[in-house]
Design an enzyme around this catalytic site. Structure first.
Site, mmCIF file in Angstrom:
data_model
loop_
_atom_site.group_PDB
_atom_site.id
_atom_site.type_symbol
_atom_site.label_atom_id
_atom_site.label_comp_id
_atom_site.label_asym_id
_atom_site.label_seq_id
_atom_site.Cartn_x
_atom_site.Cartn_y
_atom_site.Cartn_z
ATOM 1 N N GLU A 67 0.733 -1.298 0.059
ATOM 2 C CA GLU A 67 0.080 -0.042 -0.119
ATOM 3 C C GLU A 67 0.937 1.229 0.045
ATOM 4 O O GLU A 67 0.732 2.207 -0.642
ATOM 5 C CB GLU A 67 -0.820 -0.148 1.439
ATOM 6 C CG GLU A 67 -1.933 1.027 1.043
ATOM 7 C CD GLU A 67 -3.161 0.958 2.276
ATOM 8 O OE1 GLU A 67 -3.079 -0.250 2.633
ATOM 9 O OE2 GLU A 67 -4.033 1.549 2.132
ATOM 10 N N GLU A 99 2.178 1.743 -3.609
ATOM 11 C CA GLU A 99 0.976 2.105 -4.185
ATOM 12 C C GLU A 99 0.913 3.478 -4.141
ATOM 13 O O GLU A 99 0.431 4.325 -5.096
ATOM 14 C CB GLU A 99 -0.306 1.345 -3.719
ATOM 15 C CG GLU A 99 -1.511 1.529 -4.663
ATOM 16 C CD GLU A 99 -2.846 0.863 -4.091
ATOM 17 O OE1 GLU A 99 -2.907 0.312 -2.753
ATOM 18 O OE2 GLU A 99 -3.798 0.783 -4.806
ATOM 19 N N CYS A 108 -8.414 -1.934 4.229
ATOM 20 C CA CYS A 108 -8.442 -3.071 5.017
ATOM 21 C C CYS A 108 -9.381 -3.149 6.129
ATOM 22 O O CYS A 108 -9.671 -4.464 6.504
ATOM 23 C CB CYS A 108 -7.228 -3.128 5.789
ATOM 24 S SG CYS A 108 -6.883 -1.691 6.952
ATOM 25 N N SER A 138 -7.447 1.748 -2.190
ATOM 26 C CA SER A 138 -6.039 0.659 -2.311
ATOM 27 C C SER A 138 -6.677 -0.528 -2.723
ATOM 28 O O SER A 138 -7.716 -1.070 -2.113
ATOM 29 C CB SER A 138 -5.447 0.739 -1.036
ATOM 30 O OG SER A 138 -4.400 -0.278 -0.989
ATOM 31 N N LYS A 188 -15.018 -9.187 9.311
ATOM 32 C CA LYS A 188 -13.769 -10.257 8.713
ATOM 33 C C LYS A 188 -14.356 -11.541 8.432
ATOM 34 O O LYS A 188 -14.081 -12.096 7.596
ATOM 35 C CB LYS A 188 -12.539 -10.474 9.701
ATOM 36 C CG LYS A 188 -11.980 -9.095 9.753
ATOM 37 C CD LYS A 188 -10.939 -8.735 8.878
ATOM 38 C CE LYS A 188 -10.271 -7.314 8.893
ATOM 39 N NZ LYS A 188 -9.531 -7.185 7.666
ATOM 40 N N GLU A 194 -15.537 -10.615 5.040
ATOM 41 C CA GLU A 194 -14.336 -10.415 4.064
ATOM 42 C C GLU A 194 -13.825 -11.710 3.589
ATOM 43 O O GLU A 194 -13.586 -11.710 2.255
ATOM 44 C CB GLU A 194 -13.409 -9.830 4.979
ATOM 45 C CG GLU A 194 -12.005 -9.220 3.783
ATOM 46 C CD GLU A 194 -10.987 -8.445 4.622
ATOM 47 O OE1 GLU A 194 -10.555 -8.944 5.544
ATOM 48 O OE2 GLU A 194 -10.747 -7.444 4.088
ATOM 49 N N GLU A 201 -11.023 -12.840 -5.408
ATOM 50 C CA GLU A 201 -9.699 -12.707 -5.223
ATOM 51 C C GLU A 201 -9.352 -13.393 -3.815
ATOM 52 O O GLU A 201 -8.081 -13.286 -3.465
ATOM 53 C CB GLU A 201 -9.181 -11.146 -5.319
ATOM 54 C CG GLU A 201 -9.060 -10.578 -6.456
ATOM 55 C CD GLU A 201 -10.506 -9.700 -6.871
ATOM 56 O OE1 GLU A 201 -11.254 -9.521 -5.978
ATOM 57 O OE2 GLU A 201 -10.620 -9.209 -7.993
ATOM 58 N N CYS A 255 -9.921 -0.843 15.233
ATOM 59 C CA CYS A 255 -10.117 -1.958 15.453
ATOM 60 C C CYS A 255 -10.048 -2.556 17.251
ATOM 61 O O CYS A 255 -10.867 -3.466 17.473
ATOM 62 C CB CYS A 255 -9.035 -3.025 14.830
ATOM 63 S SG CYS A 255 -9.189 -3.103 12.870
HETATM 64 FE FE1 HC1 Z 1 -7.904 -4.918 12.232
HETATM 65 FE FE2 HC1 Z 1 -6.306 -4.978 10.093
HETATM 66 S S1 HC1 Z 1 -5.996 -3.554 11.953
HETATM 67 S S2 HC1 Z 1 -8.484 -4.378 9.868
HETATM 68 O O1 HC1 Z 1 -8.868 -3.528 12.629
HETATM 69 O O2 HC1 Z 1 -5.864 -3.937 8.744
HETATM 70 O O3 HC1 Z 1 -10.161 -6.902 12.368
HETATM 71 O O4 HC1 Z 1 -6.900 -5.470 14.551
HETATM 72 O O5 HC1 Z 1 -6.675 -7.346 11.799
HETATM 73 O O6 HC1 Z 1 -6.769 -7.485 8.348
HETATM 74 O O7 HC1 Z 1 -3.614 -5.895 10.838
HETATM 75 C C1 HC1 Z 1 -9.419 -6.060 12.459
HETATM 76 C C2 HC1 Z 1 -7.491 -5.460 13.967
HETATM 77 C C3 HC1 Z 1 -6.918 -6.179 11.491
HETATM 78 C C4 HC1 Z 1 -6.630 -6.688 9.082
HETATM 79 C C5 HC1 Z 1 -4.573 -5.550 10.371
HETATM 80 FE FE1 SF4 Z 2 -13.484 -2.326 10.268
HETATM 81 FE FE2 SF4 Z 2 -14.264 -2.465 12.926
HETATM 82 FE FE3 SF4 Z 2 -13.884 -4.657 11.585
HETATM 83 FE FE4 SF4 Z 2 -11.813 -3.016 12.338
HETATM 84 S S1 SF4 Z 2 -13.081 -4.107 13.729
HETATM 85 S S2 SF4 Z 2 -11.913 -3.942 10.281
HETATM 86 S S3 SF4 Z 2 -12.780 -0.884 12.241
HETATM 87 S S4 SF4 Z 2 -15.148 -3.107 11.202
#
Ligand code: HC1
Ligand code: SF4
Length: 574
Positions: free
Chosen positions: A278, A281, A298, A318, A357, A360, A366, A508
């Protein structure tokens, strides 16, 4: 300042202080159910009633500011009886199945019921049976358990600005539901889970994947690997009575091995990898005509929000995958090759502070870049706590252990991803190096730290000015996007070159899958734990991580190169 009396004890507090907060000053915690310090008082439940001299009726402590000379009585037999009656009425509409409820032992209604010694309900039971909504992979909505406190609706509408949840119907027929009475998957829900983190009872909770994880661990043929996210290490201890912010990384590694995982990796390693991609990028876009601003991606609730409500920003996102996903694909390609284990036999489990997540991991094609689903299961901090308890592991007294190589070692930059401003700060530490070929003398960027909803700054990289913004808590993020859109529509320069967005308050560390009970005080303690982890790290910039250098040399080639692009980048729906 206002001088008043609580239970005959004089107290002086700033104007605007509620009776609820003034009472704390004299050591009285007034019982409450609908009130949460993150939200405006809604005064829905009536449990916090108190007597005020001169007032003909009892007043709600959460929504009544103290006045000069006010004399408040927080408890007497009559007040206690009114509170008990309110509770009994709530319980008459609540399913009586605590033993099978995910919040048993950690339920605010159950605690109140115990404190008030409720043994029977003198009212007719009126429980409305409603099937739970399991339409998303992230959270379960069980309106039957709803006590109509309104916290989730306020969180969703006011804090997050999403408007996925509302109350439908009137009077006795009022019930919690996704807006327009569709299911959650069809609603604007972004799966951040903030509703579940604020729910006082078992009406909204994370979708539980722990049984699947136990089954994988039991399977002899499976090599089960696990990763832990940055924010988990400063919050898991809370589930075992430890102080919020206690840094328990080494204990978590040990606990994961004792649960039966075959290899223990760290998402922080992949956060360092994300920065290389990133950061490169950003430098490429910054030096080669954009498109700018670059916006971090992320946080899956943020990408979901963008795809639903701001698709005109798709090209600004990104393309670097989140650290969770990068570690997933690297475990089923690079690690698989190095360890001589067929990727089909590897199960990758991630432990995240996040309910989103879970969504996700199948968000787009991908996320199957290894040829398999790169992350098989994503569980929350709360689910890991339950697994450790199910195994009877004495977490508090566990010895520390080390993470496994080759996807484990991390720098301070990787760990600060867990707090608002952390991704930006980590990226700037490496962007400085990528632009100047020199390292920073001071790696801390104070301008991106702290709990302000939107932090904006101009960073000077040896004469090059970089305009940045950091937003957290979804409602604040929308304001930044509106600002960028307005400039774009006028044909002006973008107000920022680089924007970090995290959907949850505090980033997070305040995630929807973290232990219940987070307040700003607790978020501050968790944040402190993360910065301590950074400060005590010998290496504090992602480009100094030797395990990252090695993976580029041995496997990936260059950041943004062909292989990196194929495995570590993604696209978004327009
Ligand atoms: Fe997160 Fe991340 S910081 S998004 O908040 O970019 O969930 O902790 O794991 O993937 O590293 C969450 C936290 C985490 C990702 C990282
Ligand atoms: Fe986004 Fe909240 Fe998940 Fe972190 S914990 S990745 S800020 S939804």
């Amino acid at each position: 300042m206002i001088e008043c009396e609580i239970n005959g004890i004089p107290v002086t507090v700033p104007a605007g202080t509620t009776i609820l907060d003034a009472a704390k000053e004299v050591g009285v915690e007034i019982p409450k159910l609908c009130y949460h310090s993150d939200l405006d008082a809604w005064a829905a439940c009536g449990i916090c009633v108190v007597k005020v001299e001169g007032s003909p009726k009892m007043l709600r402590a959460c929504a009544t500011p103290v006045g000069p000379g006010m004399k408040v009585i927080t408890h007497d037999p009559e007040v206690v009886e009114v509170r008990r009656t309110v509770l009994e009425l709530i319980l008459s509409t609540h399913p009586n199945d605590c033993l099978k409820c995910g919040r048993s032992g950690n339920c605010e209604l159950q605690d109140l019921s115990a404190d008030f010694g409720i043994r029977e309900i003198p009212f007719e039971e009126r429980v409305e049976r409603i099937e739970p909504d399991t339409s998303t992979p992230s959270i379960v909505l069980n309106p039957e358990k709803c006590v109509k406190c309104g916290r989730c609706v306020l969180v969703c509408q006011d804090m997050q600005g999403v408007h996925a949840l509302e109350f439908i119907g009137r009077g006795d027929g009022t019930r919690l539901a996704p807006a327009a009475d569709v299911n959650l998957e069809e609603s604007p829900c972004i799966k951040c889970g903030q509703c579940s983190a604020h729910c006082p009872v078992g009406a909204i909770y994370e979708s539980d994947d722990t049984k699947h994880v136990w089954n994988e661990i039991k399977e002899d043929k499976k090599h089960v690997v696990v990763q832990i996210a940055p924010a988990v290490r400063v919050a898991l201890g809370e589930a075992f009575g430890m102080e919020p912010g206690a840094l328990v990384t080494g204990k978590i590694y040990t606990a994961l091995r004792r649960l039966g995982f075959d290899a223990v990796f760290d998402t922080n390693w992949a956060a360092d990898l994300t920065i290389l991609e990133e950061g490169s990028e950003f430098v490429k876009r910054f030096t080669q005509n954009g498109p700018l601003p670059l916006i971090t991606s992320c946080c899956p609730s943020w990408t979901d929000y963008m795809e639903k409500f701001a698709p005109d920003f798709t090209e600004n996102f990104s393309t670097a995958k989140s650290p969770q996903e990068m570690l997933g694909v690297m475990s089923k390609t690079y690690y698989s090759e190095k360890a001589g284990i067929d990727a089909k036999d590897i199960t990758m489990v991630s432990v995240m502070p996040c309910t989103s997540k879970k969504y996700e991991i199948t968000r787009s094609d991908e996320m199957f870049a290894s040829g398999y689903q790169d992350i098989d299961y994503s569980i929350t901090t709360r689910e890991l706590a339950r697994m450790i308890k199910q195994a009877g592991i004495d977490f508090v007294n566990l010895p520390d252990s080390e993470v496994d190589s080759i996807l484990g070692q991390y720098t301070g930059a990787g760990t600060i991803f867990g707090v608002t401003g952390g991704v930006m700060e980590a990226a700037l530490r490496s962007a400085y190096y990528l632009i100047t070929k020199e390292d920073l003398e001071k790696v801390e960027f104070e301008a991106v730290r702290g709990m302000e909803g939107v932090k904006a700054a101009e960073i000077d990289i040896k004469g090059t000015k970089v305009r940045i913004a950091v937003a957290h808590q979804m409602g604040n993020c929308q304001a930044v996007i509106d600002q960028v859109r307005e400039a774009r529509d006028k044909g002006e320069e973008p107000p920022y070159h680089f924007i970090e967005v995290m959907a949850c308050r505090g980033g997070c560390i305040g995630g929807g899958g973290q232990p219940h009970g987070a307040t700003d005080e607790i978020r501050a303690q968790r944040t402190k734990g993360i910065y301590t982890d950074d400060e005590k790290s010998v290496l504090r910039c992602s480009h100094h991580n030797p395990e990252i250098t090695r993976v580029y040399e041995e496997f990936l080639g260059e950041p943004l190169g062909h292989k990196a692009h194929e495995l570590l980048h993604t696209t978004y729906k327009k």
